[in-house]
Design a protein around this motif. Structure first.
Motif, PDB file in Angstrom:
ATOM      1  N   UNK A   1       4.994   9.215   1.807  1.00 37.67           N
ATOM      2  CA  UNK A   1       5.657   8.543   1.728  1.00 37.67           C
ATOM      3  C   UNK A   1       5.026   7.277   1.591  1.00 37.67           C
ATOM      4  N   UNK A   2       5.588   6.325   0.315  1.00 41.11           N
ATOM      5  CA  UNK A   2       4.216   5.083   0.272  1.00 41.11           C
ATOM      6  C   UNK A   2       4.756   4.231   1.403  1.00 41.11           C
ATOM      7  N   UNK A   3       5.672   4.585   1.479  1.00 41.01           N
ATOM      8  CA  UNK A   3       6.604   3.560   2.202  1.00 41.01           C
ATOM      9  C   UNK A   3       6.534   3.530   3.887  1.00 41.01           C
TER      10      UNK A   3
ATOM     11  N   UNK B   1       3.686   4.298   5.330  1.00 43.52           N
ATOM     12  CA  UNK B   1       2.900   3.921   5.121  1.00 43.52           C
ATOM     13  C   UNK B   1       2.183   2.553   5.346  1.00 43.52           C
ATOM     14  N   UNK B   2       2.817   2.067   4.068  1.00 42.21           N
ATOM     15  CA  UNK B   2       2.920   0.725   4.525  1.00 42.21           C
ATOM     16  C   UNK B   2       3.899   0.503   5.190  1.00 42.21           C
ATOM     17  N   UNK B   3       4.535   0.681   5.442  1.00 42.57           N
ATOM     18  CA  UNK B   3       5.648   0.444   6.581  1.00 42.57           C
ATOM     19  C   UNK B   3       4.532   0.491   8.034  1.00 42.57           C
ATOM     20  N   UNK B   4       3.429   1.064   8.674  1.00 42.41           N
ATOM     21  CA  UNK B   4       2.649   0.728   9.050  1.00 42.41           C
ATOM     22  C   UNK B   4       2.147   0.059   9.062  1.00 42.41           C
ATOM     23  N   UNK B   5       0.836   0.096   7.470  1.00 40.62           N
ATOM     24  CA  UNK B   5      -0.117  -0.564   7.145  1.00 40.62           C
ATOM     25  C   UNK B   5       0.009  -2.365   7.594  1.00 40.62           C
ATOM     26  N   UNK B   6       1.019  -2.779   6.476  1.00 40.43           N
ATOM     27  CA  UNK B   6       1.863  -3.896   6.835  1.00 40.43           C
ATOM     28  C   UNK B   6       0.938  -4.805   8.171  1.00 40.43           C
ATOM     29  N   UNK B   7       2.536  -4.606   8.850  1.00 45.54           N
ATOM     30  CA  UNK B   7       2.378  -5.712  10.739  1.00 45.54           C
ATOM     31  C   UNK B   7       1.011  -4.890  11.014  1.00 45.54           C
ATOM     32  N   UNK B   8       0.695  -3.862  11.289  1.00 47.58           N
ATOM     33  CA  UNK B   8      -0.404  -3.681  11.901  1.00 47.58           C
ATOM     34  C   UNK B   8      -1.805  -4.947  11.752  1.00 47.58           C
ATOM     35  N   UNK B   9      -2.420  -5.036   9.253  1.00 49.29           N
ATOM     36  CA  UNK B   9      -2.726  -5.900   9.410  1.00 49.29           C
ATOM     37  C   UNK B   9      -2.679  -7.078   9.437  1.00 49.29           C
ATOM     38  N   UNK B  10      -1.220  -7.290   9.257  1.00 48.39           N
ATOM     39  CA  UNK B  10      -1.011  -8.706   9.993  1.00 48.39           C
ATOM     40  C   UNK B  10      -1.216  -9.542  10.909  1.00 48.39           C
ATOM     41  N   UNK B  11      -0.650  -8.132  12.003  1.00 49.85           N
ATOM     42  CA  UNK B  11      -0.724  -8.774  13.482  1.00 49.85           C
ATOM     43  C   UNK B  11      -2.685  -9.221  13.162  1.00 49.85           C
ATOM     44  N   UNK B  12      -3.549  -8.507  12.744  1.00 50.15           N
ATOM     45  CA  UNK B  12      -4.925  -8.611  12.942  1.00 50.15           C
ATOM     46  C   UNK B  12      -5.667  -9.825  12.461  1.00 50.15           C
TER      47      UNK B  12
ATOM     48  N   UNK C   1      -5.775  -9.961   1.555  1.00 50.54           N
ATOM     49  CA  UNK C   1      -4.480  -8.962   1.081  1.00 50.54           C
ATOM     50  C   UNK C   1      -4.479  -7.446   0.154  1.00 50.54           C
ATOM     51  N   UNK C   2      -5.649  -6.605  -0.147  1.00 51.44           N
ATOM     52  CA  UNK C   2      -5.417  -5.642  -0.607  1.00 51.44           C
ATOM     53  C   UNK C   2      -5.328  -4.598   0.390  1.00 51.44           C
ATOM     54  N   UNK C   3      -5.885  -4.850   1.646  1.00 51.96           N
ATOM     55  CA  UNK C   3      -6.757  -4.155   2.521  1.00 51.96           C
ATOM     56  C   UNK C   3      -5.824  -3.295   3.094  1.00 51.96           C
ATOM     57  N   UNK C   4      -4.324  -3.344   3.341  1.00 55.51           N
ATOM     58  CA  UNK C   4      -3.274  -2.678   4.082  1.00 55.51           C
ATOM     59  C   UNK C   4      -2.986  -2.266   2.906  1.00 55.51           C
ATOM     60  N   UNK C   5      -2.818  -2.275   1.782  1.00 53.77           N
ATOM     61  CA  UNK C   5      -2.272  -1.527   0.366  1.00 53.77           C
ATOM     62  C   UNK C   5      -3.661  -0.208   0.324  1.00 53.77           C
ATOM     63  N   UNK C   6      -4.479  -0.812   0.473  1.00 50.70           N
ATOM     64  CA  UNK C   6      -5.688   0.200   0.242  1.00 50.70           C
ATOM     65  C   UNK C   6      -5.024   1.355   1.351  1.00 50.70           C
ATOM     66  N   UNK C   7      -5.227   0.490   2.665  1.00 55.58           N
ATOM     67  CA  UNK C   7      -4.755   1.702   4.185  1.00 55.58           C
ATOM     68  C   UNK C   7      -3.645   2.611   4.129  1.00 55.58           C
ATOM     69  N   UNK C   8      -2.205   2.553   3.298  1.00 61.37           N
ATOM     70  CA  UNK C   8      -1.569   3.016   3.090  1.00 61.37           C
ATOM     71  C   UNK C   8      -1.470   3.925   1.966  1.00 61.37           C
TER      72      UNK C   8
END
Length: 170
Positions: free
Chosen positions: A41-43, A45-56, A94-101
């Motif tokens: 589910x993309x939701x 994966x994006x829920x994991x990717x966005x906050x962790x990327x944003x933290x970095x 800004x595409x990095x978390x999208x690519x991760x998820x």
């Protein structure tokens, strides 16, 4: 996973290791019959990717703002290209978390779909052509072994990319 990180990034070791074990567990869980794989589910994966990327990114902006912003403009760029490159690098950031998820979602979904299709083919072929059905079942077994490897590799790639993003900002 920690090799690309300097000593400042080693504070994230427990979190990155926990995340990898969590993703491997969820990915492997989906290979059991009659179970659901949350990481398809993309939701999630994006829920994991966005906050962790944003933290970095926030850590980079807080600890070394000039270096973090320096990634938006490669050194030695000709003056007329500066505005275009800043826009391109910002979009890339800004595409990095999208690519991760999407990478995690797509690879796991594709493998699960292929397993489902081949299993259905083997089941349908069994009464019609038993020899072909057995060969299809062997292919299904080998594909399942491949999916086990993919489940682990995708968890590793997700965490490795996060650690590389962290390395840029620590």
């Amino acid at each position: 996973l920690l090799l690309p990180l300097n000593l400042g990034g080693h504070k994230w070791a427990v979190m990155l290791t926990s995340l990898m074990l969590f993703l491997i567990t969820l990915n492997m869980l989906g290979l059991l019959p009659y179970t659901f794989t949350p990481t398809t589910q993309l939701s999630l994966n994006m829920g994991l990717a966005v906050p962790l990327w944003l933290a970095t990114v926030i850590i980079g902006m807080r600890n070394q703002p000039t270096a973090a912003l320096g990634h938006l403009l490669p050194e030695g760029t000709p003056v007329p290209l500066i505005p275009v490159l800043i826009i391109i690098e910002t979009i890339s950031l800004f595409i990095r978390p999208l690519a991760l998820g999407v990478r995690l979602t797509a690879n796991l979904t594709a493998g699960h779909l292929l397993i489902q299709l081949i299993a259905t083919a083997a089941f349908v072929l069994l009464p019609l052509m038993p020899t072909v059905a057995i060969l299809t079942a062997i292919v299904l077994f080998l594909l399942t072994l491949l999916e086990i490897a993919v489940a682990m590799i995708q968890a590793y790639v997700f965490v490795l990319l996060l650690s590389l993003y962290l390395q840029e900002n620590v």
